[in-house]
Design an enzyme around this catalytic site. Structure first.
Site, PDB file in Angstrom:
ATOM      1  N   ALA A 105      -3.611  -6.932  -3.824  1.00  0.00           N
ATOM      2  CA  ALA A 105      -3.271  -7.262  -2.440  1.00  0.00           C
ATOM      3  C   ALA A 105      -3.611  -6.052  -1.566  1.00  0.00           C
ATOM      4  O   ALA A 105      -3.709  -4.928  -2.055  1.00  0.00           O
ATOM      5  CB  ALA A 105      -1.794  -7.611  -2.304  1.00  0.00           C
ATOM      6  N   PHE A 106      -3.790  -6.293  -0.266  1.00  0.00           N
ATOM      7  CA  PHE A 106      -4.292  -5.226   0.608  1.00  0.00           C
ATOM      8  C   PHE A 106      -3.302  -4.060   0.724  1.00  0.00           C
ATOM      9  O   PHE A 106      -3.674  -2.966   1.118  1.00  0.00           O
ATOM     10  CB  PHE A 106      -4.626  -5.776   2.007  1.00  0.00           C
ATOM     11  N   LYS A 107      -2.037  -4.284   0.372  1.00  0.00           N
ATOM     12  CA  LYS A 107      -1.047  -3.225   0.528  1.00  0.00           C
ATOM     13  C   LYS A 107      -1.311  -2.019  -0.368  1.00  0.00           C
ATOM     14  O   LYS A 107      -0.715  -0.963  -0.174  1.00  0.00           O
ATOM     15  CB  LYS A 107       0.355  -3.780   0.285  1.00  0.00           C
ATOM     16  N   ASP A 108      -2.217  -2.163  -1.349  1.00  0.00           N
ATOM     17  CA  ASP A 108      -2.555  -1.033  -2.213  1.00  0.00           C
ATOM     18  C   ASP A 108      -3.034   0.184  -1.411  1.00  0.00           C
ATOM     19  O   ASP A 108      -2.714   1.318  -1.766  1.00  0.00           O
ATOM     20  CB  ASP A 108      -3.660  -1.428  -3.202  1.00  0.00           C
ATOM     21  N   ALA A 111      -0.036   1.866   0.378  1.00  0.00           N
ATOM     22  CA  ALA A 111       0.913   2.412  -0.604  1.00  0.00           C
ATOM     23  C   ALA A 111       0.331   3.655  -1.275  1.00  0.00           C
ATOM     24  O   ALA A 111       1.026   4.657  -1.470  1.00  0.00           O
ATOM     25  CB  ALA A 111       1.249   1.357  -1.651  1.00  0.00           C
TER      26      ALA A 111
END
Ligand code: PLP
Length: 431
Positions: A105-108, A111
């Site tokens: 997911a793009f949150k990598d 994060a």
């Protein structure tokens, strides 16, 4: 760079303090004192530059000399260690795939950048041990767990609602061990969130442990999302039409980073915020009344937000001028029924599998292009469809291939601590 609190511009902070705190002491979100304008030559040359070079130029002024050049470059290298392809889907419609990172997911990106930054500040020595405390409804937990795994000086505690995240999402946040602790809460996501908020205000805890949050209000998660737009533009810069980006939105951090990229000089003409049934902003754009709501559950659950925390940053970018906001920004909302129907149609027509979030983004883009055919459109595919396996397979009436990294994680043993209430959380944090 200095950052001011959106509650009171007199309250400023440097990058490090803002990242360590998350929110300003007056509970406002941090915003950069000025938005850096990039050289037009740089934008013209994007095509010839490496992604790490682009990212460094985009972010360096926001970090300033608080992280030295070589360390910042190393953080960027690790953050962007996968692909960000733009693929043509239909005439005038491209898909920017942001799910090629380790947790799909793009949150990598956010994060990992935050983990690198906090890790640097911690190693530098004057912070002591930091505890990242975060509640997740699904994707944040996995990305934060993966990004912070093995970062010295930082412990991560993730609260998630028992039985309410997908099996893959649960494995992603409960199987790593080391400095990552998963707490399985007998309750809803809203209850997890409320417990986290309470802990931040509990002096018995904060006198003993230095807490920080890792959601998209944190600068170190929010700002690196600008990279997506530069990396996408690099791939579509030869297109000789006005550009519109459609962004599946929940807390509006991602789309807001896109608007920052535009302010920095990237020629994006318009943004569409594509929403599910949680339509607070769609309503706002009609009525100019901001009325937060309770969130409702949908199949695009990472966007189930009734009071989007980053919208206030968007208003700041547009200097609270509704007229100019309306010129550069459209918000639209879609039901689960429309979303599933679109997943099926796109699969049948193009053999492309959308996840529910990307499908909402596609819907928003198509509706905009119908009225504005002079544009070329890019929508963001924010998660891999395998993360929502059952929903997707049911919608498209076909099986999807499971990537080998996912097969591997599904074999691993889940390790979590069950908790029932705030006292349990407090007991855990104080032991
Ligand atoms: C978090 C998330 C979103 C929403 O992003 P915001 O920055 O909160 O608007 C959209 N899609 C997926 C898959 C997500 O995980």
């Amino acid at each position: 760079m200095k950052y001011y609190s959106l509650n009171n511009k007199q309250n400023t902070s440097n990058f490090e303090d803002a990242v360590v705190r998350g929110l300003a002491p007056d509970k406002g979100l941090y915003f950069p004192e000025h938005i850096v304008k990039l050289d037009s030559d740089f934008i013209k040359k994007l095509n010839n530059l490496e992604k790490e070079e682009i990212a460094y130029t985009v972010i360096k002024n926001y970090v300033g000399n608080e992280i030295p050049e070589n360390d910042l470059k190393a953080i960027i290298r690790e953050t962007l260690d996968f692909e960000f392809p733009v693929n043509p889907l239909e005439e005038g419609v491209d898909v920017l795939e942001l799910f090629h990172g380790p947790t799909l997911a793009f949150k990598d990106v956010g994060a990992r950048f935050m983990a690198g930054s906090l890790g640097y500040f911690s190693k530098k020595g004057n912070l002591g041990k930091i505890t990242v405390l975060v509640a997740t409804s699904g994707d944040t937990g996995g990305a934060v767990a993966n990004g912070f795994l093995g970062v010295e000086g930082v412990d991560v505690v993730i609260l998630y609602p028992k039985g309410k995240v997908s099996e893959i999402q649960e494995k992603q946040l409960t199987t790593l061990g080391a400095n990552i602790q998963a707490l399985e809460v007998n309750g809803s996501f809203d209850q997890c969130q409320a417990m986290v908020k309470k802990a931040f205000l509990d002096t018995e805890i904060t006198e003993n442990r230095q807490l920080t949050s890792a959601n998209s209000i944190n600068l170190a998660r929010w700002l690196p999302q600008m990279f997506y737009y530069f990396l996408a533009f690099k791939q579509v810069s030869q297109i000789d039409k006005k550009l519109v980006f459609s962004v599946p939105s929940g807390n509006f951090g991602n789309i807001c980073a896109g608007m920052m990229a535009r302010e920095m000089g990237l020629p994006i003409d318009h943004f569409v915020a594509a929403n599910n049934a949680n339509d607070t902003i769609t309503q706002f754009m009609e009525s100019q009344q901001y009325e937060p709501k309770e969130s409702v559950s949908t199949i695009s659950n990472a966007m189930d937000v009734g009071d989007p925390s980053n919208f206030i940053r968007i208003l700041e970018i547009f200097e609270n001028e509704f007229k100019s906001l309306k010129q550069g920004f459209t918000a639209m909302s879609y039901s689960d029924t429309q979303t599933k129907k679109t997943m099926k149609e796109v699969y049948d027509k193009s053999k492309y599998t959308l996840d529910p979030h990307g499908a909402v983004g596609y819907l928003g883009l198509k509706e905009f292009l119908k009225i504005n055919p002079e544009y070329h459109g890019v929508f963001l595919e924010t998660a891999h469809p395998v993360k929502f396996l059952e929903t997707v397979e049911e919608a498209i009436q076909a099986k999807i291939q499971i990537p080998s990294a996912i097969k591997e994680i599904m074999q691993k043993q889940k390790k979590s601590l069950q908790i029932n209430n705030y006292e349990d959380l407090k007991g855990f944090l104080l032991c």
